[in-house]
Design a protein around this motif. Structure first.
Motif, mmCIF file in Angstrom:
data_model
loop_
_atom_site.group_PDB
_atom_site.id
_atom_site.type_symbol
_atom_site.label_atom_id
_atom_site.label_comp_id
_atom_site.label_asym_id
_atom_site.label_seq_id
_atom_site.Cartn_x
_atom_site.Cartn_y
_atom_site.Cartn_z
ATOM 1 N N ILE A 185 78.497 -42.369 2.574
ATOM 2 C CA ILE A 185 77.393 -42.867 3.402
ATOM 3 C C ILE A 185 77.947 -42.666 4.856
ATOM 4 O O ILE A 185 79.319 -43.160 5.162
ATOM 5 C CB ILE A 185 77.242 -44.440 3.108
ATOM 6 N N GLU A 186 77.260 -42.211 5.813
ATOM 7 C CA GLU A 186 77.443 -42.177 7.386
ATOM 8 C C GLU A 186 76.443 -43.143 8.036
ATOM 9 O O GLU A 186 75.194 -42.480 7.995
ATOM 10 C CB GLU A 186 77.661 -40.838 7.640
ATOM 11 N N ILE A 187 76.654 -44.003 8.597
ATOM 12 C CA ILE A 187 75.700 -44.791 9.441
ATOM 13 C C ILE A 187 76.063 -44.586 11.008
ATOM 14 O O ILE A 187 77.002 -45.138 11.412
ATOM 15 C CB ILE A 187 75.710 -46.229 9.180
ATOM 16 N N GLU A 188 74.856 -43.936 11.432
ATOM 17 C CA GLU A 188 75.168 -43.430 12.895
ATOM 18 C C GLU A 188 74.170 -44.283 13.910
ATOM 19 O O GLU A 188 73.126 -44.849 13.334
ATOM 20 C CB GLU A 188 74.702 -41.997 13.034
ATOM 21 N N ASN A 189 74.747 -44.561 15.033
ATOM 22 C CA ASN A 189 73.902 -45.233 16.030
ATOM 23 C C ASN A 189 74.463 -44.700 17.227
ATOM 24 O O ASN A 189 75.303 -44.461 17.698
ATOM 25 C CB ASN A 189 74.331 -46.880 16.198
ATOM 26 N N GLU A 190 73.303 -44.241 18.196
ATOM 27 C CA GLU A 190 73.346 -43.693 19.266
ATOM 28 C C GLU A 190 74.286 -44.203 20.247
ATOM 29 O O GLU A 190 74.009 -45.299 20.524
ATOM 30 C CB GLU A 190 72.014 -43.586 20.075
ATOM 31 N N GLY A 191 75.350 -43.505 20.596
ATOM 32 C CA GLY A 191 76.319 -43.851 21.721
ATOM 33 C C GLY A 191 77.695 -44.804 21.061
ATOM 34 O O GLY A 191 78.244 -45.208 21.786
ATOM 35 N N THR B 108 80.580 -43.656 14.366
ATOM 36 C CA THR B 108 79.828 -43.676 13.064
ATOM 37 C C THR B 108 80.782 -44.459 12.103
ATOM 38 O O THR B 108 81.942 -44.373 11.918
ATOM 39 C CB THR B 108 79.534 -42.293 12.554
ATOM 40 N N GLN B 109 79.920 -45.217 11.267
ATOM 41 C CA GLN B 109 80.607 -45.866 10.096
ATOM 42 C C GLN B 109 80.400 -44.945 8.825
ATOM 43 O O GLN B 109 79.541 -44.608 8.483
ATOM 44 C CB GLN B 109 79.866 -47.326 9.981
ATOM 45 N N VAL B 110 81.336 -45.042 8.213
ATOM 46 C CA VAL B 110 81.852 -44.010 6.833
ATOM 47 C C VAL B 110 82.314 -44.947 5.715
ATOM 48 O O VAL B 110 83.423 -45.647 5.990
ATOM 49 C CB VAL B 110 82.501 -43.008 7.228
ATOM 50 N N ALA C 10 68.038 -49.881 5.143
ATOM 51 C CA ALA C 10 68.816 -48.641 6.105
ATOM 52 C C ALA C 10 70.144 -49.044 6.081
ATOM 53 O O ALA C 10 70.735 -47.820 6.033
ATOM 54 C CB ALA C 10 68.168 -48.866 7.389
ATOM 55 N N ALA C 11 70.725 -50.154 5.627
ATOM 56 C CA ALA C 11 72.002 -50.409 5.888
ATOM 57 C C ALA C 11 72.615 -51.451 4.660
ATOM 58 O O ALA C 11 73.304 -51.920 4.809
ATOM 59 C CB ALA C 11 72.558 -50.745 7.256
ATOM 60 N N SER C 12 71.999 -51.551 3.604
ATOM 61 C CA SER C 12 72.245 -52.198 2.504
ATOM 62 C C SER C 12 71.976 -51.791 1.036
ATOM 63 O O SER C 12 71.041 -50.808 0.885
ATOM 64 C CB SER C 12 71.542 -53.642 2.381
ATOM 65 N N TRP C 13 72.705 -51.775 0.061
ATOM 66 C CA TRP C 13 72.757 -51.228 -0.971
ATOM 67 C C TRP C 13 73.246 -52.368 -2.278
ATOM 68 O O TRP C 13 74.158 -52.979 -1.840
ATOM 69 C CB TRP C 13 73.819 -49.913 -1.362
ATOM 70 N N MET C 14 72.716 -52.193 -3.520
ATOM 71 C CA MET C 14 72.961 -53.149 -4.461
ATOM 72 C C MET C 14 73.423 -52.475 -5.919
ATOM 73 O O MET C 14 72.782 -51.229 -5.989
ATOM 74 C CB MET C 14 71.757 -53.970 -4.764
ATOM 75 N N LEU C 15 74.278 -53.029 -6.420
ATOM 76 C CA LEU C 15 74.810 -52.704 -7.689
ATOM 77 C C LEU C 15 74.343 -53.597 -8.775
ATOM 78 O O LEU C 15 74.595 -54.762 -8.681
ATOM 79 C CB LEU C 15 76.031 -52.482 -7.769
ATOM 80 N N SER C 16 73.399 -53.086 -9.541
ATOM 81 C CA SER C 16 72.672 -54.116 -10.325
ATOM 82 C C SER C 16 72.220 -55.603 -9.759
ATOM 83 O O SER C 16 71.703 -55.541 -8.766
ATOM 84 C CB SER C 16 73.568 -54.499 -11.619
ATOM 85 N N SER D 25 76.086 -53.236 5.964
ATOM 86 C CA SER D 25 76.680 -52.872 7.279
ATOM 87 C C SER D 25 75.840 -53.483 8.406
ATOM 88 O O SER D 25 74.514 -52.916 8.481
ATOM 89 C CB SER D 25 77.385 -51.785 7.452
ATOM 90 N N VAL D 26 76.298 -54.132 9.454
ATOM 91 C CA VAL D 26 75.367 -54.396 10.736
ATOM 92 C C VAL D 26 76.158 -54.215 11.871
ATOM 93 O O VAL D 26 77.553 -54.198 11.928
ATOM 94 C CB VAL D 26 75.155 -55.959 10.547
ATOM 95 N N VAL D 27 75.325 -54.077 12.963
ATOM 96 C CA VAL D 27 75.886 -53.786 14.257
ATOM 97 C C VAL D 27 75.577 -54.728 15.102
ATOM 98 O O VAL D 27 74.379 -55.119 15.203
ATOM 99 C CB VAL D 27 75.438 -52.394 14.835
ATOM 100 N N LEU D 28 76.534 -55.342 15.938
ATOM 101 C CA LEU D 28 76.255 -56.586 16.641
ATOM 102 C C LEU D 28 76.708 -56.697 18.261
ATOM 103 O O LEU D 28 77.766 -55.806 18.390
ATOM 104 C CB LEU D 28 76.752 -57.936 15.968
ATOM 105 N N PRO D 29 76.028 -57.045 19.182
ATOM 106 C CA PRO D 29 76.479 -56.747 20.485
ATOM 107 C C PRO D 29 77.592 -58.225 20.512
ATOM 108 O O PRO D 29 77.358 -59.194 20.862
ATOM 109 C CB PRO D 29 75.492 -57.170 21.254
ATOM 110 N N ILE D 30 78.890 -57.870 20.508
ATOM 111 C CA ILE D 30 79.905 -58.738 20.539
ATOM 112 C C ILE D 30 81.055 -58.497 21.536
ATOM 113 O O ILE D 30 81.552 -57.156 21.360
ATOM 114 C CB ILE D 30 80.628 -58.967 19.142
ATOM 115 N N LYS D 31 81.358 -59.170 22.382
ATOM 116 C CA LYS D 31 82.580 -58.831 23.239
ATOM 117 C C LYS D 31 83.864 -59.191 22.540
ATOM 118 O O LYS D 31 83.821 -59.938 21.682
ATOM 119 C CB LYS D 31 82.407 -59.830 24.568
ATOM 120 N N ASP D 32 84.900 -58.742 23.137
ATOM 121 C CA ASP D 32 86.319 -59.228 22.368
ATOM 122 C C ASP D 32 86.468 -60.363 22.695
ATOM 123 O O ASP D 32 87.149 -61.163 21.684
ATOM 124 C CB ASP D 32 87.243 -58.140 23.162
#
Length: 351
Positions: free
Chosen positions: A217-223, A226-228, A240-246, A253-260
């Motif tokens: 799985i490769e999750i791409e977000n512009e700029g 990439t998450q692999v 778009a970014a979640s999978w279930m096993l049974s 996987s989520v992307v959040l605007p978070i500063k250090d």
């Protein structure tokens, strides 16, 4: 599905705000945040909970589970305090208090209420005098309730008092944070109904996972980076970014605007339970290395009386942007297929 979905929580500004009167918190407390401590000063298994509502309003609760010879004991109080006296003098003075619930009917129960009062007077005052806690720190001193000289250890991740544990002069842990959470609304009873976390992780059901074909799985977000990660064809994509096993595991996987600078606020958010799901902090592992955060936890759901393993990997994937990869599995499924799930977790990377 509800038990596995990764909830995206709002990340709050880290401007210094007040929690306890006169205390500038690195991580501002939010109304409804609470922490429970294992209190070993009693001769039976005992817990003390502290909940924060606002700068002046708090709750304290004592709980001891039933034993072969002793009945269950629970007692809670809610109170308001004089914020001016607390902020300027470090003096804790109640301005209001609800009747104890339940109302004491014995001297032992009255002693419990008095003990909760002492917790408020002593621990709150000590925290105010301590000042800022921007990193883990400790302070030694006399504390009669815990037998004399003790070391009090603090951690900004812990809500309300930032107190992580109290260690006596002979090295015994007398008071230790074991779980915490945040109420989801005014009807949430997660604080008032906490009854401990079973020492043994129960596995209600388990099954051997049937492995499918590898699926990279490769999750791409512009700029952004990439998450692999790699799962297999046994997993069913739900969003778009979640999978279930049974019905026993989910990857998301989520992307959040978070500063250090908001990193510790994010960690606190993720280590607090929600809706009667309690993280067992005695088994928690937090590791930071080269900007990557690994957070491994075990949660106990008191309503279903079940456990789940929860793994999160947090990476910086762009300016002021972080990704959170999560794998959650029922205890039975994880323990039966540990190497299978660990391989998925280890496969996660960003590029």
């Amino acid at each position: 599905m509800k038990k596995f979905i990764l909830t995206v929580f709002m990340i709050f500004s880290l401007n210094c705000l007040f929690a306890l009167p006169g205390v500038q918190q690195l991580l501002p407390d939010q109304s409804g945040q609470f922490v429970y401590y294992r209190d070993s000063s009693f001769d039976r298994e005992s817990y003390v909970g502290i909940i924060y509502f606002d700068e002046a309003t708090y709750g304290l609760r004592y709980f001891a589970p039933a034993t072969d010879k002793q009945a269950e004991v629970k007692m809670q109080i809610y109170f308001t305090l004089d914020t001016e006296k607390a902020a300027t003098k470090g003096v804790i003075e109640f301005t209001g208090e609800t009747p104890p619930d339940p109302f004491p009917t014995s001297q032992d129960e009255t002693d419990i209420v008095n003990y909760l009062h002492d917790i408020a007077y002593e621990m709150f005052s000590r925290r105010i005098f301590l000042g800022e806690v921007n990193a883990k720190k400790s302070e030694s001193g006399e504390y009669a309730q815990f037998g004399g000289r003790v070391t009090m250890e603090y951690d900004p991740i812990i809500p309300v008092l930032n107190l992580s544990r109290i260690v006596t002069s002979d090295g015994k842990v007398a008071f230790s944070a074991v779980t915490g959470g945040k109420l989801v609304d005014s009807t949430d009873t997660s604080f008032s109904s906490f009854a401990g976390i079973p020492a043994k992780i129960s596995e209600k059901s388990s099954q051997k996972v049937k492995k499918g074909k590898p699926n990279k799985i490769e999750i791409e977000n512009e700029g952004l980076k990439t998450q692999v990660f790699t799962i297999d064809s046994s997993w069913e994509q739900k969003t778009a970014a979640s999978w279930m096993l049974s019905d026993f595991s989910v990857v998301s996987s989520v992307v959040l605007p978070i500063k250090d600078a908001q990193k510790q606020m994010l960690i606190r958010t993720l280590v607090l339970g929600r809706d009667h799901s309690y993280p067992d902090w005695t088994k928690q592992k937090i590791k930071e290395n080269n900007g990557k955060i690994e957070l491994d936890q075990i949660f106990y759901d008191s309503q279903s009386k079940s456990f789940k393993y929860d793994f999160k990997r947090i990476e910086t994937i762009g300016t002021d942007t972080k990704s959170i990869f999560a794998l959650t599995a029922n205890a039975g499924a994880y323990t039966k297929n540990k190497s299978y799930f660990d391989k998925i977790i280890d496969s996660y990377s960003v590029k």
